[in-house]
Design an enzyme around this catalytic site. Sequence first.
Site, PDB file in Angstrom:
ATOM      1  N   GLY A  12       0.841  -1.467   0.091  1.00 53.64           N
ATOM      2  CA  GLY A  12      -0.108   0.058   0.102  1.00 53.64           C
ATOM      3  C   GLY A  12       0.921   1.216  -0.048  1.00 53.64           C
ATOM      4  O   GLY A  12       0.639   2.291   0.863  1.00 53.64           O
ATOM      5  N   SER A  14       1.079   3.609  -2.615  1.00 54.55           N
ATOM      6  CA  SER A  14       0.795   4.561  -3.486  1.00 54.55           C
ATOM      7  C   SER A  14       0.255   5.527  -2.853  1.00 54.55           C
ATOM      8  O   SER A  14       0.327   6.758  -3.720  1.00 54.55           O
ATOM      9  CB  SER A  14      -0.287   3.647  -4.284  1.00 54.55           C
ATOM     10  OG  SER A  14      -1.203   3.174  -3.637  1.00 54.55           O
ATOM     11  N   ARG A  15      -0.278   5.564  -1.746  1.00 58.49           N
ATOM     12  CA  ARG A  15      -0.885   6.922  -1.147  1.00 58.49           C
ATOM     13  C   ARG A  15      -0.620   6.985   0.394  1.00 58.49           C
ATOM     14  O   ARG A  15       0.075   6.150   0.841  1.00 58.49           O
ATOM     15  CB  ARG A  15      -2.299   6.773  -1.441  1.00 58.49           C
ATOM     16  CG  ARG A  15      -2.791   6.735  -2.564  1.00 58.49           C
ATOM     17  CD  ARG A  15      -4.497   6.787  -2.635  1.00 58.49           C
ATOM     18  NE  ARG A  15      -4.973   5.511  -2.766  1.00 58.49           N
ATOM     19  CZ  ARG A  15      -5.850   5.028  -1.753  1.00 58.49           C
ATOM     20  NH1 ARG A  15      -6.483   6.272  -0.896  1.00 58.49           N
ATOM     21  NH2 ARG A  15      -6.478   3.943  -1.771  1.00 58.49           N
ATOM     22  N   VAL A  64      -3.283  -7.801  -1.422  1.00 60.74           N
ATOM     23  CA  VAL A  64      -3.061  -8.424  -0.374  1.00 60.74           C
ATOM     24  C   VAL A  64      -4.062  -9.683   0.199  1.00 60.74           C
ATOM     25  O   VAL A  64      -3.926 -10.328   0.863  1.00 60.74           O
ATOM     26  CB  VAL A  64      -2.402  -7.724   0.847  1.00 60.74           C
ATOM     27  CG1 VAL A  64      -1.171  -6.957   0.691  1.00 60.74           C
ATOM     28  CG2 VAL A  64      -3.557  -6.795   1.806  1.00 60.74           C
ATOM     29  N   ASN A  90       1.623  -2.620   5.480  1.00 62.11           N
ATOM     30  CA  ASN A  90       0.994  -0.832   5.643  1.00 62.11           C
ATOM     31  C   ASN A  90      -0.478  -0.842   4.886  1.00 62.11           C
ATOM     32  O   ASN A  90      -1.470  -0.339   5.410  1.00 62.11           O
ATOM     33  CB  ASN A  90       1.901   0.091   4.938  1.00 62.11           C
ATOM     34  CG  ASN A  90       0.947   1.520   4.662  1.00 62.11           C
ATOM     35  OD1 ASN A  90       0.682   2.156   5.819  1.00 62.11           O
ATOM     36  ND2 ASN A  90       0.650   1.611   3.703  1.00 62.11           N
ATOM     37  N   TYR A 155     -12.739  -3.168  11.897  1.00 66.45           N
ATOM     38  CA  TYR A 155     -11.451  -2.438  11.697  1.00 66.45           C
ATOM     39  C   TYR A 155     -10.569  -2.836  12.857  1.00 66.45           C
ATOM     40  O   TYR A 155      -9.464  -3.001  12.980  1.00 66.45           O
ATOM     41  CB  TYR A 155     -11.511  -1.331  10.952  1.00 66.45           C
ATOM     42  CG  TYR A 155     -10.297  -0.347  10.766  1.00 66.45           C
ATOM     43  CD1 TYR A 155      -9.549  -0.569   9.812  1.00 66.45           C
ATOM     44  CD2 TYR A 155      -9.876   0.676  11.677  1.00 66.45           C
ATOM     45  CE1 TYR A 155      -8.359  -0.007   9.666  1.00 66.45           C
ATOM     46  CE2 TYR A 155      -8.583   1.207  11.493  1.00 66.45           C
ATOM     47  CZ  TYR A 155      -8.105   1.056  10.557  1.00 66.45           C
ATOM     48  OH  TYR A 155      -6.933   2.120  10.280  1.00 66.45           O
ATOM     49  N   LYS A 159      -7.058  -4.807  13.683  1.00 73.08           N
ATOM     50  CA  LYS A 159      -5.829  -3.992  14.009  1.00 73.08           C
ATOM     51  C   LYS A 159      -5.354  -4.387  15.365  1.00 73.08           C
ATOM     52  O   LYS A 159      -4.187  -4.495  15.574  1.00 73.08           O
ATOM     53  CB  LYS A 159      -6.293  -2.588  14.170  1.00 73.08           C
ATOM     54  CG  LYS A 159      -6.469  -1.694  12.560  1.00 73.08           C
ATOM     55  CD  LYS A 159      -5.081  -1.946  11.567  1.00 73.08           C
ATOM     56  CE  LYS A 159      -5.145  -1.164  10.431  1.00 73.08           C
ATOM     57  NZ  LYS A 159      -3.992  -1.381   9.707  1.00 73.08           N
TER      58      LYS A 159
HETATM   59  P1  NAP Z   1      -5.055   5.041   2.339  1.00 75.48           P
HETATM   60  O1  NAP Z   1      -4.572   6.577   2.076  1.00 75.48           O
HETATM   61  O2  NAP Z   1      -6.317   5.068   2.331  1.00 75.48           O
HETATM   62  O3  NAP Z   1      -4.244   4.178   1.647  1.00 75.48           O
HETATM   63  C1  NAP Z   1      -4.388   2.608   1.530  1.00 75.48           C
HETATM   64  C2  NAP Z   1      -3.299   2.123   0.754  1.00 75.48           C
HETATM   65  O4  NAP Z   1      -3.566   0.710   0.778  1.00 75.48           O
HETATM   66  C3  NAP Z   1      -3.109   2.416  -0.612  1.00 75.48           C
HETATM   67  O5  NAP Z   1      -1.733   2.305  -1.141  1.00 75.48           O
HETATM   68  C4  NAP Z   1      -3.966   1.027  -1.123  1.00 75.48           C
HETATM   69  O6  NAP Z   1      -3.639   1.062  -2.693  1.00 75.48           O
HETATM   70  C5  NAP Z   1      -3.731   0.059  -0.231  1.00 75.48           C
HETATM   71  N1  NAP Z   1      -4.685  -0.843  -0.582  1.00 75.48           N
HETATM   72  C6  NAP Z   1      -5.912  -0.964  -0.214  1.00 75.48           C
HETATM   73  N2  NAP Z   1      -6.514  -2.210  -0.029  1.00 75.48           N
HETATM   74  C7  NAP Z   1      -5.358  -3.146  -0.741  1.00 75.48           C
HETATM   75  C8  NAP Z   1      -5.611  -4.392  -1.171  1.00 75.48           C
HETATM   76  N3  NAP Z   1      -6.614  -5.341  -0.958  1.00 75.48           N
HETATM   77  N4  NAP Z   1      -4.278  -4.742  -1.350  1.00 75.48           N
HETATM   78  C9  NAP Z   1      -3.260  -4.190  -1.595  1.00 75.48           C
HETATM   79  N5  NAP Z   1      -3.059  -2.780  -1.173  1.00 75.48           N
HETATM   80  C10 NAP Z   1      -4.285  -2.233  -0.656  1.00 75.48           C
HETATM   81  O7  NAP Z   1      -4.626   4.697   3.983  1.00 75.48           O
HETATM   82  P2  NAP Z   1      -3.644   5.436   4.970  1.00 75.48           P
HETATM   83  O8  NAP Z   1      -4.512   6.432   5.766  1.00 75.48           O
HETATM   84  O9  NAP Z   1      -2.381   5.665   4.334  1.00 75.48           O
HETATM   85  O10 NAP Z   1      -3.351   4.231   5.808  1.00 75.48           O
HETATM   86  C11 NAP Z   1      -2.317   3.293   5.803  1.00 75.48           C
HETATM   87  C12 NAP Z   1      -2.318   2.182   7.005  1.00 75.48           C
HETATM   88  O11 NAP Z   1      -2.484   2.974   8.140  1.00 75.48           O
HETATM   89  C13 NAP Z   1      -3.651   1.415   7.038  1.00 75.48           C
HETATM   90  O12 NAP Z   1      -3.119  -0.039   7.300  1.00 75.48           O
HETATM   91  C14 NAP Z   1      -4.451   2.079   7.965  1.00 75.48           C
HETATM   92  O13 NAP Z   1      -5.197   1.352   8.556  1.00 75.48           O
HETATM   93  C15 NAP Z   1      -3.508   2.560   8.913  1.00 75.48           C
HETATM   94  N6  NAP Z   1      -3.950   3.669   9.825  1.00 75.48           N
HETATM   95  C16 NAP Z   1      -4.132   4.722   9.177  1.00 75.48           C
HETATM   96  C17 NAP Z   1      -4.672   5.936  10.296  1.00 75.48           C
HETATM   97  C18 NAP Z   1      -5.087   7.148   9.479  1.00 75.48           C
HETATM   98  O14 NAP Z   1      -5.487   7.942  10.403  1.00 75.48           O
HETATM   99  N7  NAP Z   1      -4.935   7.397   8.375  1.00 75.48           N
HETATM  100  C19 NAP Z   1      -4.761   5.691  11.333  1.00 75.48           C
HETATM  101  C20 NAP Z   1      -4.266   4.514  11.858  1.00 75.48           C
HETATM  102  C21 NAP Z   1      -3.882   3.408  11.155  1.00 75.48           C
HETATM  103  P3  NAP Z   1      -4.508   1.764  -3.853  1.00 75.48           P
HETATM  104  O15 NAP Z   1      -4.014   3.031  -3.894  1.00 75.48           O
HETATM  105  O16 NAP Z   1      -3.990   1.038  -5.102  1.00 75.48           O
HETATM  106  O17 NAP Z   1      -5.927   1.620  -3.477  1.00 75.48           O
END
Ligand code: NAP
Length: 247
Positions: A12, A14-15, A64, A90, A155, A159
């Site tokens: 993950g 990409s973003r 994944v 991630n 979720y 987690k």
């Molecule tokens: P995000 O901006 O929504 O990015 C999600 C990433 O996961 C993207 O690269 C996406 O790929 C990839 N992804 C989604 N489904 C997938 C799959 N089935 N197989 C492979 N890749 C997949 O999320 P984020 O906020 O950066 O979060 C990253 C991590 O941190 C996650 O595990 C999230 O639960 C955790 N987290 C985030 C926060 C927060 O506040 N943002 C807080 C706590 C924990 P595409 O771009 O191709 O869709």
Amino acid sequence: MTELQETVLVTGGSRGIGRAIAETMGALGWQVFLTYARQREQAEDVCRRIISAGGTAHAFALDVNDRDGVAAFFKEKIKGRVHLGALVNNAGLTKDGLLLRMKKDDWDSVLRVNLDGPFACLQEASKIMVRQKKGRIINISSVVGQSGNPGQANYCAAKAGIIGLTKSAAQELGVRNITVNVVAPGFIATDMTRELTSEARAKFLERIPLGRLGDPQDVAETVAWLASDRAAYITGQVIAVNGGLYM
Ligand code: NAP
């Protein structure tokens, strides 16, 4: 760094947080393998940025959720081809809903991507790291995996599961010189949290002692440190990057 350039695999990448981790580790001299699910353009853009800053990076499509696809990816792209210094689990997604109304599909898909996926990657990476006699695995959990959160039973379960997985893996793999840790972010400004209403955002901000949402870079710095030799004696830990937020 060893003589052979070490590779970090960031799922993950990409973003959001994954992108910041990929760019930070690329700048530190790691070869970056990043994966994406759908956003190929964004993933390739991250690679271009790493390369234009003098680094090495490759993007791969990898769902994944697909156990066989994960095994094939490690066999074809990693095993015997690179020195896998670190895995960052991630990739993640949310499908929120109150538990009385939660659809089975929303439960299943969140558990598959956020827990089964990291397990599959961790298992494949461990096989390679055992042979290397060294490795770093960093799993991204969440503050809500520690606290629970209404509307996120799926979720939070995934987690929280990541934390148990990490602690068990750390105990099994320590003797092989592989560390396994969790980074548990709080509320970080990414696509995942962009959907919050301004009211919900204000409510969360009130509870964050540092008074702001986190930046993806805040998480990336901690991941990069855990992957480095400076964190060699840390394993089985949950490092919160949450501005002091406890829900
Ligand atoms: P995000 O901006 O929504 O990015 C999600 C990433 O996961 C993207 O690269 C996406 O790929 C990839 N992804 C989604 N489904 C997938 C799959 N089935 N197989 C492979 N890749 C997949 O999320 P984020 O906020 O950066 O979060 C990253 C991590 O941190 C996650 O595990 C999230 O639960 C955790 N987290 C985030 C926060 C927060 O506040 N943002 C807080 C706590 C924990 P595409 O771009 O191709 O869709």
